[in-house]
Design an enzyme around this catalytic site. Structure first.
Site: not given
Length: 474
Positions: A230, A288
């Site tokens: 991720k 993010c």
């Protein structure tokens, strides 16, 4: 060890009741989708002054998230009407859950020291630990520093529960991979990375996510590998954006059109040839991409493995990319200064309309918005800056308006920061009349307006990557 845990899972039976800790951009759509596939879902939300309002809204079948989110309003209403989804501040109901996912933000307050702020995540994990029961599964969906699940989170859960991870309960990391504006679609269609601290945890987590997927696949791996996956995928995307931004700055300096160059590069086709380039822009925002590089870098530093073999004295390519993307709001400020100088106006006292406060088009998500540093640069330079956004209705210390005409009235410059759909319909003649200026400046940070139309109407135009237009005759 696995055998003992597998027996607990078998004794518990299939997953029926799920808890989701954190009712935000990830937790809400995840809970709604779980509720469609399983018997019961509890959405756990602190009843705080800033977020407690979500509890009543969700329980009345209303979506607290603003912006365009296809299908989410209907799904929330459907699952609450059927009493399959309930939002609560009573964390003791975790004891009723067969599986609990945790969706809490993990920001860096100061990326320079590579120390994330895990305080909110820690509280969520401790709540899960206090009430978990034998044979339950805990899954961290938050983006975290590699090594967090198997070491830090495991330790906290064991402290709070008195149980042993991998023997009494399962523990895994299954990172969210969503983009605001397409939350439901992303959760159902993107492949799901599932990494347990052991094989039994991985298998159980795959049982949790399998029913939610419509076209995506389950990809099993270790918890740490899932954490790296991720953080790395966001880090690489940030690098790709930085490459486009740097090329755009080069094209500006050389007086050429970035979009001509991009089209030319992309025209090279053939086996094994990949030349796709992303789009440049006014800056990278969101929760993010702005911090996952630092999670990855920190993971390498704290890993109890061999040191990285890397050129001495050379800064990380990924961190350099972060610096380039963080620079783009300042570049927008430089373009604005250049435009005002060309229209014989000073930055001090200039009236500036900033269009778009959210970091992403057609949403209200303004986390780490690149518009904020630009706004501050303008304020520090003495400009009077007005902000418009159709979705973001409030922000600490910022007056954000939804009336576009009042924002544009009497301005010296218009700066497009977000590619909201409504901004594609901006009328140059109407803006010129509202501004009352025959040499109004317009700075396009998302390449959404036609330069020639504005130049013909007397505007001073500047755009990212538009070296062919940024010095046009007045």
């Amino acid at each position: 060890m696995d055998c003992s845990l597998s027996e607990y899972f078998k004794k518990r039976g299939s997953i029926k009741t799920i808890g989701v800790i954190g009712m935000g951009y990830v937790g809400i759509p995840a809970a709604a989708l779980f509720a469609r596939s399983f018997d019961k879902v509890y959405g756990f939300q602190r009843d705080s002054s800033s977020s407690g309002y979500k509890i009543d809204l969700l329980n009345s079948g209303k979506n607290p998230l603003k912006g365009e989110e296809p299908g989410l309003d209907d799904l929330i209403r459907e699952t609450t009407d059927k009493s399959k989804f309930e939002c609560t501040a009573d964390f003791s109901k975790i004891s009723l859950c067969d599986a609990v996912t945790i969706d809490i933000q993990t920001p860096f307050l100061n990326p320079g020291d590579l120390i994330p702020d895990f305080s909110a995540l820690e509280e969520g994990i401790r709540q899960a630990g206090r009430y978990l029961t034998k044979g339950s599964l805990i899954v961290l969906e938050s983006t975290i520093t590699p090594g967090t699940t198997a070491i830090w989170a495991k330790k906290i859960l064991e402290e709070e529960s008195g149980f042993i991870a991998g023997e009494d309960f399962g523990l895994a990391h299954a990172p969210e991979r969503v983009m605001v504006g397409r939350l439901l679609r992303n959760i159902q269609e993107h492949d799901r990375i599932v990494g347990g601290i052991d094989d039994a945890s991985t298998k159980r987590a795959m049982e949790l996510y399998g029913p939610v997927l419509t076209s995506g696949n389950l990809i099993p791996m270790t918890a740490t590998a899932a954490e790296v996956t991720k953080t790395a995928e966001n880090t690489v995307r940030d690098l790709q954006i930085a490459a486009a931004n740097q090329l755009a700055l080069y094209c500006e300096a050389m007086g050429i059109n970035f979009y001509d160059v991009r089209r030319g590069i992309d025209s090279l086709k053939g086996d094994g040839i990949t030349r796709a380039i992303l789009l440049p822009g006014a800056g990278v925002g969101g929760h993010c991409l702005t911090k996952d590089t630092y999670h990855l870098e920190r993971g390498v530093k704290i890993a109890d493995e061999q040191s990285v073999d890397f050129p001495e004295g050379v800064e990380s390519l990924y961190v350099t990319a972060r610096h380039i993307n963080d620079f783009m709001p300042r570049h927008m400020f430089h373009l604005l200064k250049k435009g005002l100088n060309r229209s014989v106006k000073d930055m001090k006292g200039a009236k500036v309309a900033l269009l778009g406060w959210s970091f992403l088009a057609n949403t209200d998500d303004a986390r780490n918005t690149p518009a904020e540093p630009f706004y501050q640069l303008c304020k520090d330079a003495g400009a009077e800056i007005r902000v418009h956004d159709p979705w973001v209705t409030g922000w600490p210390g910022i007056d954000i308006r939804q009336d576009l005409e009042s924002v544009l009235s009497g301005v010296d410059a218009v700066v497009v920061f977000t590619a909201h759909r409504m901004y594609y319909q901006l009328d140059s003649e109407k803006i010129r009349k509202l501004s009352g200026s025959n040499s109004c400046v317009i700075v396009d940070g998302r390449n959404i307006i036609d330069p020639d139309t504005y130049i013909r109407n007397g505007f001073v135009y500047l755009g990212i990557g538009r070296g062919d237009k940024n010095s046009h005759p007045l």
